[in-house]
Design a protein around this motif. Sequence first.
Motif, PDB file in Angstrom:
ATOM      1  N   THR A  80       1.828   7.748   4.149  1.00 39.06           N
ATOM      2  CA  THR A  80       3.052   6.988   3.916  1.00 39.06           C
ATOM      3  C   THR A  80       3.134   6.425   2.496  1.00 39.06           C
ATOM      4  O   THR A  80       4.209   6.053   2.035  1.00 39.06           O
ATOM      5  N   ILE A  81       1.980   6.358   1.827  1.00 36.23           N
ATOM      6  CA  ILE A  81       1.926   5.877   0.437  1.00 36.23           C
ATOM      7  C   ILE A  81       1.070   6.848  -0.367  1.00 36.23           C
ATOM      8  O   ILE A  81      -0.055   7.159   0.027  1.00 36.23           O
ATOM      9  N   LEU A  82       1.605   7.326  -1.472  1.00 35.82           N
ATOM     10  CA  LEU A  82       0.843   8.177  -2.388  1.00 35.82           C
ATOM     11  C   LEU A  82       0.765   7.491  -3.738  1.00 35.82           C
ATOM     12  O   LEU A  82       1.795   7.171  -4.343  1.00 35.82           O
ATOM     13  N   VAL A  83      -0.452   7.248  -4.194  1.00 38.25           N
ATOM     14  CA  VAL A  83      -0.663   6.677  -5.526  1.00 38.25           C
ATOM     15  C   VAL A  83      -1.318   7.741  -6.388  1.00 38.25           C
ATOM     16  O   VAL A  83      -2.485   8.097  -6.190  1.00 38.25           O
ATOM     17  N   ASN A  84      -0.556   8.268  -7.335  1.00 43.73           N
ATOM     18  CA  ASN A  84      -1.054   9.275  -8.282  1.00 43.73           C
ATOM     19  C   ASN A  84      -1.715   8.548  -9.449  1.00 43.73           C
ATOM     20  O   ASN A  84      -1.043   8.106 -10.382  1.00 43.73           O
ATOM     21  N   ASN A  85      -3.010   8.427  -9.381  1.00 48.44           N
ATOM     22  CA  ASN A  85      -3.726   7.680 -10.416  1.00 48.44           C
ATOM     23  C   ASN A  85      -4.635   8.549 -11.279  1.00 48.44           C
ATOM     24  O   ASN A  85      -4.930   8.189 -12.416  1.00 48.44           O
ATOM     25  N   ALA A  86      -5.082   9.686 -10.776  1.00 48.40           N
ATOM     26  CA  ALA A  86      -6.019  10.513 -11.538  1.00 48.40           C
ATOM     27  C   ALA A  86      -5.434  10.874 -12.894  1.00 48.40           C
ATOM     28  O   ALA A  86      -4.258  11.217 -13.016  1.00 48.40           O
ATOM     29  N   GLY A  87      -6.247  10.803 -13.926  1.00 47.27           N
ATOM     30  CA  GLY A  87      -5.793  11.147 -15.268  1.00 47.27           C
ATOM     31  C   GLY A  87      -6.957  11.187 -16.236  1.00 47.27           C
ATOM     32  O   GLY A  87      -8.067  10.754 -15.913  1.00 47.27           O
ATOM     33  N   ALA A  88      -6.686  11.704 -17.418  1.00 50.75           N
ATOM     34  CA  ALA A  88      -7.716  11.775 -18.459  1.00 50.75           C
ATOM     35  C   ALA A  88      -7.038  11.741 -19.816  1.00 50.75           C
ATOM     36  O   ALA A  88      -5.923  12.267 -19.982  1.00 50.75           O
ATOM     37  N   ALA A  89      -7.692  11.118 -20.762  1.00 43.91           N
ATOM     38  CA  ALA A  89      -7.135  11.011 -22.115  1.00 43.91           C
ATOM     39  C   ALA A  89      -8.196  11.391 -23.137  1.00 43.91           C
ATOM     40  O   ALA A  89      -9.344  10.936 -23.049  1.00 43.91           O
ATOM     41  N   HIS A  90      -7.807  12.232 -24.076  1.00 45.20           N
ATOM     42  CA  HIS A  90      -8.692  12.607 -25.171  1.00 45.20           C
ATOM     43  C   HIS A  90      -7.902  12.518 -26.466  1.00 45.20           C
ATOM     44  O   HIS A  90      -6.681  12.727 -26.484  1.00 45.20           O
ATOM     45  N   SER A  91      -8.588  12.227 -27.543  1.00 44.22           N
ATOM     46  CA  SER A  91      -7.905  12.061 -28.820  1.00 44.22           C
ATOM     47  C   SER A  91      -8.350  13.133 -29.810  1.00 44.22           C
ATOM     48  O   SER A  91      -9.511  13.551 -29.816  1.00 44.22           O
ATOM     49  N   GLY A 130       8.550   5.483   2.873  1.00 46.62           N
ATOM     50  CA  GLY A 130       7.626   6.259   2.059  1.00 46.62           C
ATOM     51  C   GLY A 130       7.605   5.769   0.627  1.00 46.62           C
ATOM     52  O   GLY A 130       8.629   5.335   0.085  1.00 46.62           O
ATOM     53  N   ARG A 131       6.430   5.845   0.024  1.00 45.80           N
ATOM     54  CA  ARG A 131       6.293   5.346  -1.349  1.00 45.80           C
ATOM     55  C   ARG A 131       5.444   6.316  -2.184  1.00 45.80           C
ATOM     56  O   ARG A 131       4.359   6.731  -1.762  1.00 45.80           O
ATOM     57  N   ILE A 132       5.954   6.650  -3.376  1.00 48.96           N
ATOM     58  CA  ILE A 132       5.158   7.324  -4.405  1.00 48.96           C
ATOM     59  C   ILE A 132       5.094   6.387  -5.600  1.00 48.96           C
ATOM     60  O   ILE A 132       6.131   5.943  -6.109  1.00 48.96           O
ATOM     61  N   VAL A 133       3.893   6.065  -6.025  1.00 48.64           N
ATOM     62  CA  VAL A 133       3.700   5.298  -7.260  1.00 48.64           C
ATOM     63  C   VAL A 133       2.752   6.087  -8.144  1.00 48.64           C
ATOM     64  O   VAL A 133       1.627   6.393  -7.750  1.00 48.64           O
ATOM     65  N   THR A 134       3.221   6.430  -9.324  1.00 46.93           N
ATOM     66  CA  THR A 134       2.403   7.152 -10.290  1.00 46.93           C
ATOM     67  C   THR A 134       1.926   6.198 -11.366  1.00 46.93           C
ATOM     68  O   THR A 134       2.724   5.440 -11.935  1.00 46.93           O
ATOM     69  N   ILE A 135       0.630   6.210 -11.619  1.00 47.86           N
ATOM     70  CA  ILE A 135       0.094   5.423 -12.730  1.00 47.86           C
ATOM     71  C   ILE A 135       0.276   6.261 -13.985  1.00 47.86           C
ATOM     72  O   ILE A 135      -0.478   7.207 -14.231  1.00 47.86           O
ATOM     73  N   ALA A 136       1.293   5.938 -14.732  1.00 42.53           N
ATOM     74  CA  ALA A 136       1.578   6.646 -15.980  1.00 42.53           C
ATOM     75  C   ALA A 136       0.859   5.912 -17.110  1.00 42.53           C
ATOM     76  O   ALA A 136      -0.364   5.759 -17.071  1.00 42.53           O
ATOM     77  N   SER A 137       1.586   5.402 -18.074  1.00 42.73           N
ATOM     78  CA  SER A 137       0.970   4.728 -19.219  1.00 42.73           C
ATOM     79  C   SER A 137       2.096   4.288 -20.145  1.00 42.73           C
ATOM     80  O   SER A 137       3.203   4.843 -20.103  1.00 42.73           O
ATOM     81  N   THR A 138       1.813   3.323 -20.986  1.00 47.31           N
ATOM     82  CA  THR A 138       2.769   3.050 -22.071  1.00 47.31           C
ATOM     83  C   THR A 138       2.931   4.292 -22.948  1.00 47.31           C
ATOM     84  O   THR A 138       3.935   4.420 -23.646  1.00 47.31           O
ATOM     85  N   ALA A 139       1.972   5.224 -22.882  1.00 46.11           N
ATOM     86  CA  ALA A 139       2.105   6.504 -23.592  1.00 46.11           C
ATOM     87  C   ALA A 139       3.224   7.353 -23.007  1.00 46.11           C
ATOM     88  O   ALA A 139       3.630   8.337 -23.619  1.00 46.11           O
ATOM     89  N   GLY A 140       3.734   6.988 -21.835  1.00 47.24           N
ATOM     90  CA  GLY A 140       4.902   7.652 -21.272  1.00 47.24           C
ATOM     91  C   GLY A 140       6.202   7.030 -21.719  1.00 47.24           C
ATOM     92  O   GLY A 140       7.281   7.537 -21.400  1.00 47.24           O
ATOM     93  N   LEU A 141       6.106   5.935 -22.488  1.00 50.25           N
ATOM     94  CA  LEU A 141       7.288   5.212 -22.946  1.00 50.25           C
ATOM     95  C   LEU A 141       7.431   5.192 -24.456  1.00 50.25           C
ATOM     96  O   LEU A 141       8.497   4.870 -24.974  1.00 50.25           O
TER      97      LEU A 141
END
Length: 252
Positions: A80-91, A130-141
């Motif tokens: 009923t709740i999906l939290v999309n949190n997986a991610g990776a950042a490289h520079s 139902g809920r979808i929350v994605t952990i994006a980033s200020t890099a998405g803004l």
Amino acid sequence: MRFQGQHAAVTGGGTGIGAAVARALAKEGAKLTLIGRRREPLEQLAVDLPEALVAPADVTVRSEIDNAFASARAAHGPITILVNNAGAAHSAPFARVTAESWRRAMAVNLDALLHCCQAALPDLLAASAGRIVTIASTAGLKGYAYTAPYVAAKHGAVGLTRALAAEFAKTSLTVNAVCPGFTDTDIVADSITTIAATTGRGRDDARAALTKFNPQGRLIDPVEVANAVVWLCQKESRSITGQTVAVAGGEI
């Protein structure tokens, strides 16, 4: 216990923001499925979360996600709740970004959202809230130098959030993104290491270089991000959809 009877799947759920989100949802009564590539941190977290299911999976591989979600349903019922949190950042300087590193950034930060959202969608649409929350980033803004693939992928994550919110606006499913600033997690610790290695600065100076982006002069606590997720997942938040909630101390 605002989420009693709810089943929340959290990707990247073993450490950092994902672990904080899992703890916050469990505290409110949700049953948890913890998804991530590494079993050990998932199991370490699950010790403290009653009934949490550990479901190791690579979020970039659709078959692994399908299997993990099938196990989740077998253990706890529909998601009923999906939290999309997986991610990776490289520079890296843009001129040195390879096709392979670009593809890796897109796979974990954007393609994974396709896999997880589609895999959970039938359950989420059937849920009363139902809920979808994605952990994006200020890099998405906004843009950051030396992280072009990550910035592009997170902009994609925000765009997908808005598209899904529009498509499912007449249903009980809401879709939102939380956009943290630089947060006290392993990803930021790795960035500090990279900055120190490439510039010759000490770790304290490297940390300060990231902290300065926050007008409050600090790194964000993962718990603060988790609190925003909890708020978006409440039944009472049904009118909040297609939004990007910045948890960034005033950074714009």
